[in-house]
Design a protein around this motif. Structure first.
Motif, PDB file in Angstrom:
ATOM      1  N   ARG A 101      41.328 -13.051   5.127  1.00 15.72           N
ATOM      2  CA  ARG A 101      42.729 -13.081   5.567  1.00 15.72           C
ATOM      3  C   ARG A 101      43.583 -13.923   4.625  1.00 15.72           C
ATOM      4  N   ALA A 113      45.784 -16.908  14.719  1.00 14.76           N
ATOM      5  CA  ALA A 113      45.334 -15.543  15.009  1.00 14.76           C
ATOM      6  C   ALA A 113      45.141 -15.339  16.507  1.00 14.76           C
ATOM      7  N   THR A 148      48.521 -12.724  10.657  1.00 19.32           N
ATOM      8  CA  THR A 148      47.527 -13.616  10.070  1.00 19.32           C
ATOM      9  C   THR A 148      46.585 -12.902   9.112  1.00 19.32           C
TER      10      THR A 148
END
Length: 436
Positions: free
Chosen positions: A277, A203, A219
């Motif tokens: 995520r 990320a 991400t």
């Protein structure tokens, strides 16, 4: 001179025969690369539209607990290095030119009977190729090997997924690879922590204007794939906190360290670490259920779609009381269980390297990869097919992949969607909806 009619009739046959013979000889001379298709490969095993690039990166997770030296003085902290391999869609216009040699080793660090032996094997990717930015960013797939293993353990899958529009990062888990295997306590503690750290590093690079990953990786849309101890970590990252029993066992192994408590069910720090995520997990033969690593409350914490893949005779992670028990206990997850009937533990790795066939080597160099019943190349193709369908449906949101997962939807159907006739023997697929 007149040419007799029988010769005119056979001339095309002779031309066909010689042409076929030359083509067959050429095909036979080309190497079989891990992940290439066998004649009975299911539909989605085929590579995707993208050329594949690959690069090596080095990360360092600073000030981590040095559990292998806990209680031996100083502050028991160290900077934990993690080498990763990243496969990604590239600009290479000619996929047929993609051929790479990977440097790998067999053996086991510290073993007197299994010395480290370097070898190479081929893959289908281009080293340091220019990334393809024109199609936007691609979902991230994190891949975690077993104990012991390496970031190259599943190249048949990492390359395949990159060709289908994913950025794939495979981790060399420090103190758990062939080269640097150390105390098992490190793997117990660090596996899920490594996964989350690598996600954060990807990320960071996603926003770094100096990184090739800038504008390439998404991400916010991440899958985690783990095999064996990698599956152990993936199940934990997905929301299944370790049981108090596991924390006590770990503490006993490490001279009283309570480090694993931070990853146990109900711990506020663990609950806060569940990362939105990560949208899905794929767990190949996840280790730990037989040892009481999870209880019902812990497994109920998995709330994202999950694909479990295992052999019915797994003698390392277990099946009925291992992977299947995790699958049954993940009651809040939309989940699938693909079973290779009669297979043991090695349902995920590349095929055994040719060097491991040497009868003078320890047989475990071969058994690190091979299965005694199933052809590893066939398992690889089947894994490519189902992982493609699962990630396509749940990570990319493409509903057309659902039919490949609903193999039992039509009780009258003789074959599974995407499979050639008579090629599903030895396979079972179960599916369960979440309870809530």
């Amino acid at each position: 001179m007149k040419i007799k009619a029988p010769f005119l009739f056979t001339l095309p046959l002779l031309i066909f025969f010689f042409t076929y013979t030359i083509s067959f000889a050429q095909a036979q001379s080309e190497p079989f690369i891990y992940g290439d298709l066998l004649p009975d490969a299911p539909e989605l095993a085929a590579g995707g539209e993208y050329s594949v690039g690959v690069r090596t990166l080095d990360f360092v997770n600073e000030n981590q607990l040095d559990i292998l030296n806990y209680g031996k003085g100083d502050d028991s902290l160290y900077n934990r290095p993690l080498k990763v391999e990243v496969w990604y869609p590239s600009k290479n216009s000619n996929k047929s030119d993609e051929l790479i040699s990977y440097d790998e080793v067999m053996g086991q660090n510290g073993s007197p009977t299994r010395p480290i032996i370097p070898f190479t094997f081929l893959g289908r990717a281009s080293r340091d190729a220019n990334p393809l930015y024109s199609d936007g960013s691609f979902p991230l797939v994190i891949v975690s090997h077993g104990y012991t293993g390496s970031r190259y353990l599943m190249t048949y899958l990492t390359e395949n997924l990159a060709s289908k529009g994913y950025v794939v990062v495979a981790i060399d888990h420090t103190e758990a690879t062939f080269r640097d295997a150390a105390g098992f306590q490190s793997t117990l503690l660090n596996r899920s922590l490594d996964d989350l750290f690598v996600l954060n590093e990807m990320a960071r690079l996603e926003k770094d204007g100096n990184s090739f990953l800038k504008d390439l990786v998404d991400t916010e849309n991440t899958a985690l794939i783990g095999y064996s101890m990698g599956g152990y970590g993936a199940v934990n990252v997905a929301g299944a906190g370790y049981s108090p029993q596991a924390a006590q066992l770990f503490g006993g192994m490490t001279g009283g360290s309570n480090a694993l408590l931070k990853r146990t069910v109900g711990n506020p720090e663990f609950e806060a670490s569940i990362d939105p995520r990560i949208k899905v997990i794929v767990a190949f033969a996840p280790w730990g259920m037989q040892r009481g690593v999870w209880n019902a409350e812990g497994l109920a914490g998995i709330k994202i779609p999950s694909l479990f893949i295992a052999g019915s005779k797994d003698d390392i992670s277990g099946y009925e009381d291992g992977t299947k028990a995790i699958y049954d206990g993940a009651i809040n997850s939309e989940r699938y269980l693909l079973t290779f009937i009669e297979a043991r533990h090695n349902v995920a790795p590349n095929p055994a390297p040719k060097e491991s066939l040497n009868p003078e080597l320890d047989i475990n160099e071969y058994l690190r990869y091979a299965d005694s019943v199933w052809d590893s190349r066939r398992m690889n193709n089947i894994n490519q097919h189902f992982v493609t369908a699962f990630l396509g449906k749940y990570l990319k949101g493409e509903s057309s992949y659902q039919k490949y997962l609903d193999v039992n939807a039509d009780p009258e159907a003789k074959e599974w969607p995407g499979f050639k006739p008579r090629t599903t023997i030895g396979l079972e697929m179960d599916q369960k909806k979440p309870n809530n």
